[in-house]
Design a protein around this motif. Structure first.
Motif, PDB file in Angstrom:
ATOM      1  N   ALA A 192       0.832  -1.208   0.000  1.00 17.23           N
ATOM      2  CA  ALA A 192       0.000   0.000   0.000  1.00 17.23           C
ATOM      3  C   ALA A 192       0.866   1.258   0.000  1.00 17.23           C
ATOM      4  O   ALA A 192       0.539   2.241  -0.672  1.00 17.23           O
ATOM      5  CB  ALA A 192      -0.928  -0.008   1.211  1.00 17.23           C
ATOM      6  N   ARG A 193       1.960   1.228   0.742  1.00 15.14           N
ATOM      7  CA  ARG A 193       2.848   2.400   0.786  1.00 15.14           C
ATOM      8  C   ARG A 193       3.485   2.665  -0.573  1.00 15.14           C
ATOM      9  O   ARG A 193       3.682   3.817  -0.955  1.00 15.14           O
ATOM     10  CB  ARG A 193       3.922   2.209   1.854  1.00 15.14           C
ATOM     11  CG  ARG A 193       3.379   2.362   3.251  1.00 15.14           C
ATOM     12  CD  ARG A 193       4.441   2.199   4.303  1.00 15.14           C
ATOM     13  NE  ARG A 193       3.833   2.377   5.625  1.00 15.14           N
ATOM     14  CZ  ARG A 193       4.202   1.726   6.717  1.00 15.14           C
ATOM     15  NH1 ARG A 193       5.209   0.866   6.667  1.00 15.14           N
ATOM     16  NH2 ARG A 193       3.586   1.941   7.854  1.00 15.14           N
ATOM     17  N   ARG A 194       3.819   1.587  -1.303  1.00 12.12           N
ATOM     18  CA  ARG A 194       4.384   1.768  -2.645  1.00 12.12           C
ATOM     19  C   ARG A 194       3.326   2.303  -3.613  1.00 12.12           C
ATOM     20  O   ARG A 194       3.605   3.158  -4.446  1.00 12.12           O
ATOM     21  CB  ARG A 194       4.954   0.446  -3.176  1.00 12.12           C
ATOM     22  CG  ARG A 194       6.298   0.085  -2.617  1.00 12.12           C
ATOM     23  CD  ARG A 194       6.971  -1.047  -3.381  1.00 12.12           C
ATOM     24  NE  ARG A 194       6.153  -2.242  -3.537  1.00 12.12           N
ATOM     25  CZ  ARG A 194       6.064  -3.236  -2.653  1.00 12.12           C
ATOM     26  NH1 ARG A 194       6.746  -3.173  -1.521  1.00 12.12           N
ATOM     27  NH2 ARG A 194       5.312  -4.282  -2.906  1.00 12.12           N
ATOM     28  N   LEU A 195       2.113   1.776  -3.494  1.00  7.93           N
ATOM     29  CA  LEU A 195       1.048   2.168  -4.428  1.00  7.93           C
ATOM     30  C   LEU A 195       0.433   3.528  -4.096  1.00  7.93           C
ATOM     31  O   LEU A 195      -0.028   4.238  -4.995  1.00  7.93           O
ATOM     32  CB  LEU A 195      -0.059   1.110  -4.431  1.00  7.93           C
ATOM     33  CG  LEU A 195       0.333  -0.242  -5.022  1.00  7.93           C
ATOM     34  CD1 LEU A 195      -0.761  -1.269  -4.767  1.00  7.93           C
ATOM     35  CD2 LEU A 195       0.590  -0.105  -6.517  1.00  7.93           C
ATOM     36  N   HIS A 196       0.409   3.881  -2.804  1.00  6.49           N
ATOM     37  CA  HIS A 196      -0.235   5.120  -2.360  1.00  6.49           C
ATOM     38  C   HIS A 196       0.662   5.839  -1.353  1.00  6.49           C
ATOM     39  O   HIS A 196       0.356   5.914  -0.173  1.00  6.49           O
ATOM     40  CB  HIS A 196      -1.594   4.805  -1.732  1.00  6.49           C
ATOM     41  CG  HIS A 196      -2.489   4.006  -2.596  1.00  6.49           C
ATOM     42  ND1 HIS A 196      -3.138   4.529  -3.685  1.00  6.49           N
ATOM     43  CD2 HIS A 196      -2.819   2.680  -2.577  1.00  6.49           C
ATOM     44  CE1 HIS A 196      -3.841   3.582  -4.285  1.00  6.49           C
ATOM     45  NE2 HIS A 196      -3.657   2.450  -3.624  1.00  6.49           N
ATOM     46  N   PRO A 197       1.792   6.387  -1.823  1.00  2.00           N
ATOM     47  CA  PRO A 197       2.707   7.074  -0.906  1.00  2.00           C
ATOM     48  C   PRO A 197       2.012   8.217  -0.173  1.00  2.00           C
ATOM     49  O   PRO A 197       1.233   8.963  -0.770  1.00  2.00           O
ATOM     50  CB  PRO A 197       3.815   7.612  -1.818  1.00  2.00           C
ATOM     51  CG  PRO A 197       3.580   7.029  -3.166  1.00  2.00           C
ATOM     52  CD  PRO A 197       2.196   6.466  -3.205  1.00  2.00           C
ATOM     53  N   GLY A 198       2.265   8.305   1.112  1.00  5.58           N
ATOM     54  CA  GLY A 198       1.707   9.367   1.924  1.00  5.58           C
ATOM     55  C   GLY A 198       0.271   9.148   2.363  1.00  5.58           C
ATOM     56  O   GLY A 198      -0.283   9.943   3.104  1.00  5.58           O
ATOM     57  N   GLY A 199      -0.342   8.055   1.911  1.00  9.95           N
ATOM     58  CA  GLY A 199      -1.725   7.767   2.282  1.00  9.95           C
ATOM     59  C   GLY A 199      -1.826   7.059   3.622  1.00  9.95           C
ATOM     60  O   GLY A 199      -0.823   6.684   4.230  1.00  9.95           O
ATOM     61  N   LYS A 200      -3.055   6.916   4.084  1.00 11.93           N
ATOM     62  CA  LYS A 200      -3.298   6.167   5.314  1.00 11.93           C
ATOM     63  C   LYS A 200      -3.361   4.682   4.962  1.00 11.93           C
ATOM     64  O   LYS A 200      -4.054   4.298   4.032  1.00 11.93           O
ATOM     65  CB  LYS A 200      -4.615   6.633   5.941  1.00 11.93           C
ATOM     66  CG  LYS A 200      -4.886   6.009   7.276  1.00 11.93           C
ATOM     67  CD  LYS A 200      -6.131   6.562   7.922  1.00 11.93           C
ATOM     68  CE  LYS A 200      -6.331   5.894   9.263  1.00 11.93           C
ATOM     69  NZ  LYS A 200      -7.549   6.318   9.917  1.00 11.93           N
ATOM     70  N   HIS A 201      -2.647   3.861   5.708  1.00  9.87           N
ATOM     71  CA  HIS A 201      -2.532   2.446   5.340  1.00  9.87           C
ATOM     72  C   HIS A 201      -2.990   1.512   6.452  1.00  9.87           C
ATOM     73  O   HIS A 201      -2.562   0.366   6.506  1.00  9.87           O
ATOM     74  CB  HIS A 201      -1.077   2.134   4.964  1.00  9.87           C
ATOM     75  CG  HIS A 201      -0.568   3.019   3.882  1.00  9.87           C
ATOM     76  ND1 HIS A 201       0.370   3.998   4.116  1.00  9.87           N
ATOM     77  CD2 HIS A 201      -0.906   3.127   2.568  1.00  9.87           C
ATOM     78  CE1 HIS A 201       0.594   4.649   2.988  1.00  9.87           C
ATOM     79  NE2 HIS A 201      -0.154   4.141   2.045  1.00  9.87           N
ATOM     80  N   SER A 202      -3.852   1.985   7.325  1.00 11.16           N
ATOM     81  CA  SER A 202      -4.312   1.132   8.422  1.00 11.16           C
ATOM     82  C   SER A 202      -5.406   0.182   7.939  1.00 11.16           C
ATOM     83  O   SER A 202      -5.941   0.320   6.872  1.00 11.16           O
ATOM     84  CB  SER A 202      -4.821   1.972   9.581  1.00 11.16           C
ATOM     85  OG  SER A 202      -5.906   2.776   9.155  1.00 11.16           O
TER      86      SER A 202
END
Length: 112
Positions: free
Chosen positions: A102-112
């Motif tokens: 998720a961090r690779r696909l959506h940098p800076g997003g919330k990943h909880s």
């Protein structure tokens, strides 16, 4: 570790094969931990020890890849318990961490 739940998927489809267990942690439950997961000393007191279910868990996991959200955190606990009862730790190479994805696909997003 007080609980683990696993589902089997083949080709991204759930097979219906599952593993779930609660464990008696063999120590008092800190109130902060109970506040997170809601599992009390009383509830866990009659549950099996991890050592009693370790072989069943290992058999369920087999040698397949292991997918988990925040895998390094969760598998740190699983491996600590496996080593504590004289079993071999799960290889980090088997772990697929959906938080990292998720961090690779959506940098800076919330990943909880």
């Amino acid at each position: 570790m007080v609980e683990i739940g696993c589902i089997e998927m083949v080709g991204r489809v759930m097979t219906g094969n599952t593993f779930h267990a609660y464990f008696n942690p063999e120590r008092a439950m800190p109130s902060a931990a109970e506040n997170v997961h809601g599992l009390s000393d009383k509830f866990l007191s009659d549950k099996p020890f991890f050592s009693q279910k370790a072989d069943e868990l290992i058999e369920f996991l087999g040698d397949c890849p292991l997918v988990a959200h925040n895998a390094s955190f969760d598998f740190g606990f699983v491996n600590a318990e496996l080593l504590r009862v004289g079993k071999i730790a799960l290889a980090p190479a088997r772990m697929i961490d959906t938080v990292a994805m998720a961090r690779r696909l959506h940098p800076g997003g919330k990943h909880s």
